[in-house]
Design a protein around this motif. Structure first.
Motif, PDB file in Angstrom:
ATOM      1  N   HIS A 166       0.865  -1.187   0.000  1.00  0.00           N
ATOM      2  CA  HIS A 166       0.000   0.000   0.000  1.00  0.00           C
ATOM      3  C   HIS A 166       0.897   1.231   0.000  1.00  0.00           C
ATOM      4  N   ASN A 173       1.274  -1.689   7.200  1.00  0.00           N
ATOM      5  CA  ASN A 173       0.368  -1.301   8.282  1.00  0.00           C
ATOM      6  C   ASN A 173      -0.312   0.044   8.035  1.00  0.00           C
ATOM      7  N   HIS A 174      -0.222   0.544   6.815  1.00  0.00           N
ATOM      8  CA  HIS A 174      -0.884   1.789   6.423  1.00  0.00           C
ATOM      9  C   HIS A 174      -0.389   3.007   7.224  1.00  0.00           C
ATOM     10  N   ASP A 181      -3.009  -7.483  -2.658  1.00  0.00           N
ATOM     11  CA  ASP A 181      -3.246  -8.442  -1.579  1.00  0.00           C
ATOM     12  C   ASP A 181      -2.421  -9.704  -1.767  1.00  0.00           C
ATOM     13  N   TYR A 226      -8.101  -3.422   2.417  1.00  0.00           N
ATOM     14  CA  TYR A 226      -7.974  -4.101   3.708  1.00  0.00           C
ATOM     15  C   TYR A 226      -8.984  -5.236   3.802  1.00  0.00           C
ATOM     16  N   SER A 227      -8.504  -6.410   4.108  1.00  0.00           N
ATOM     17  CA  SER A 227      -9.325  -7.565   4.454  1.00  0.00           C
ATOM     18  C   SER A 227     -10.437  -7.840   3.435  1.00  0.00           C
ATOM     19  N   LEU A 259      -6.301   3.727   7.892  1.00  0.00           N
ATOM     20  CA  LEU A 259      -6.856   2.639   8.683  1.00  0.00           C
ATOM     21  C   LEU A 259      -6.329   2.724  10.106  1.00  0.00           C
TER      22      LEU A 259
END
Length: 420
Positions: A27, A32-33, A121, A169-170, A218
């Motif tokens: 990202h 971990n953004h 991802d 995310y996710s 996030l």
């Protein structure tokens, strides 16, 4: 001397450990953004002749940060014919180039329809362009799905174009669409591009304040996570399940001294214990507590601290260790105590224009100037420049840190900085 098989295996795994522990950079602000990497062996010094592992000339410009996963690097490029997603090997070879959308001319410096950064991802790469084209592409360069956000959610009405990077995310891709034509937050299913939910984002902001050029961030603490959007006078935290508002930070554009041109460009940043919310044009910065709820005005319970001035206007803040770093556009670095907001120092690293956001690893902060200079600053409450590094290119994309290297996306080329 006799060496046992066990000793050989231990040595083998010891030598491989740095590779197996190396972070991907999936990202624009990392795994971990937050702009922070767990990498240990990144270089402090480099130049055109030193510690450049390779340099790859690119077919077009972009200010988008590369995404790195395993042995592949993904980046955007805009030439006269098309906006493309490129896949480059760790050896610096172009593996494939896939068309995302037709171009509207060549990128001109920072003016590009290829500004949003790609994200991945590990199976697919997700891109968005300034024209609203959202595309998923697999690791072989084949398109999986696409849609146009303007066709689905309404025509963009920005003064300076769409530059927001979606947040991955996710299994979801979150779009922040905040402009004069509407204000929406959307969750997209990464498997098929279908909408999961869409919410309207209300505000009493007017005029140019309606135009947000920030990217969502996030917040997570290991148990829960929240999406934070930023623009039109407020930062807002949303539940991931349905987009419901949890809190909003107000007072960033006070009504008694309202600025109708206070468009937000600098994005928030979050760690488990603190969310830092910038504003624009030299105004305030707010430290928000993770347990905040409701409207957070000056002095509210959900506020950790609040400054009335000193915000970066374009560059996003960084939280690293016990400090917050504000990298302003003229090269000034403001270092704050993360717990109290108290200023440790305000010093200029390198007098130039800054657009890229700072990144950090192994006790060092990397700040990137447009003229190709990256200053390496020692982390902590005392200002110390460890080294200034210059390459012959212009840099407006934030660096990517992965596998012992710093990847710099210039207007002309991609640079792998590391030990040869």
């Amino acid at each position: 001397m006799k060496i046992s098989l066990r000793s050989i295996l231990l040595l083998f795994f010891f030598l491989l450990a740095p590779l197996s522990q190396a972070d991907n950079w999936p990202h624009w602000r990392g795994a971990n953004h937050d702009g922070v990497s767990a990498e240990k062996g990144l270089p402090v010094e480099w130049s055109e002749e030193k510690n450049i592992v390779w340099k790859l000339t690119l077919p077009g410009g972009s200010s988008a940060t590369p995404a790195v996963w395993g042995d592949k690097i993904f980046l955007m490029a805009q030439d006269e014919k098309q906006i493309s997603l490129l896949c480059v090997s760790k050896a610096g070879k172009l593996l494939w180039k896939t068309k995302v959308v037709d171009s509207r001319g060549k990128a001109k410096g920072e003016k590009s329809f290829a500004s949003p950064s790609p994200s991945t991802d590990g199976k697919r790469v997700f891109t968005m362009t300034g024209m609203g084209e959202v595309v998923a592409i697999d690791f072989d360069g084949q398109e999986v799905w696409r849609f146009n956000a303007q066709e689905r959610y309404g025509k963009f009405r920005y003064g300076f174009g769409y530059h927001t990077t979606p947040l991955l995310y996710s299994g979801r891709l979150y779009l922040q669409l905040i402009h004069s034509g509407g204000a929406w937050v959307v969750a997209i299913d990464t498997m098929n591009g279908k909408e999961i939910w869409k919410i309207e984002r209300p505000s009493d902001g007017v005029a140019e304040c309606e135009h947000s050029y920030t990217s969502p961030c996030l917040w997570r603490d290991g148990k829960q996570a929240r999406l934070i959007t930023h623009g039109n006078d407020y930062a807002i935290a949303h539940r991931l399940i349905d987009g419901k508002e949890i809190w909003r930070v107000g007072g960033l554009n006070p009504k008694d001294q309202y600025n109708r041109t206070l468009r937000f460009v600098s994005s928030p940043v979050a760690t488990a214990g603190l969310i830092v919310v910038p504003s624009a044009k030299g105004r305030g910065v707010v430290g928000v507590r993770p347990d905040a709820t409701g409207l957070i005005m000056s002095g509210a319970k959900g506020e950790q601290w609040r400054l009335t001035r000193g915000t970066p206007d374009v560059v996003s803040p960084l939280i690293f260790g016990e400090e917050v770093y504000l990298n302003r556009e003229n090269g000034s670095i403001i270092c704050l105590d993360a717990a109290t907001g108290e200023q440790h120092y305000s010093e200029r690293a390198h007098a130039q224009t800054y657009r890229a956001s700072p990144v950090a690893a192994n006790g060092k902060i990397y700040v990137t100037a447009r003229d190709g200079t990256v200053s390496v600053i020692k982390a902590g409450p005392k200002f110390e420049v460890l080294h200034k590094n210059k390459i012959a290119d212009q840099l407006t994309a934030s660096p990517a840190l992965a596998d012992g290297r710093i990847y710099l996306r210039g207007f002309k080329a991609l640079y792998a900085v590391g030990k040869k």
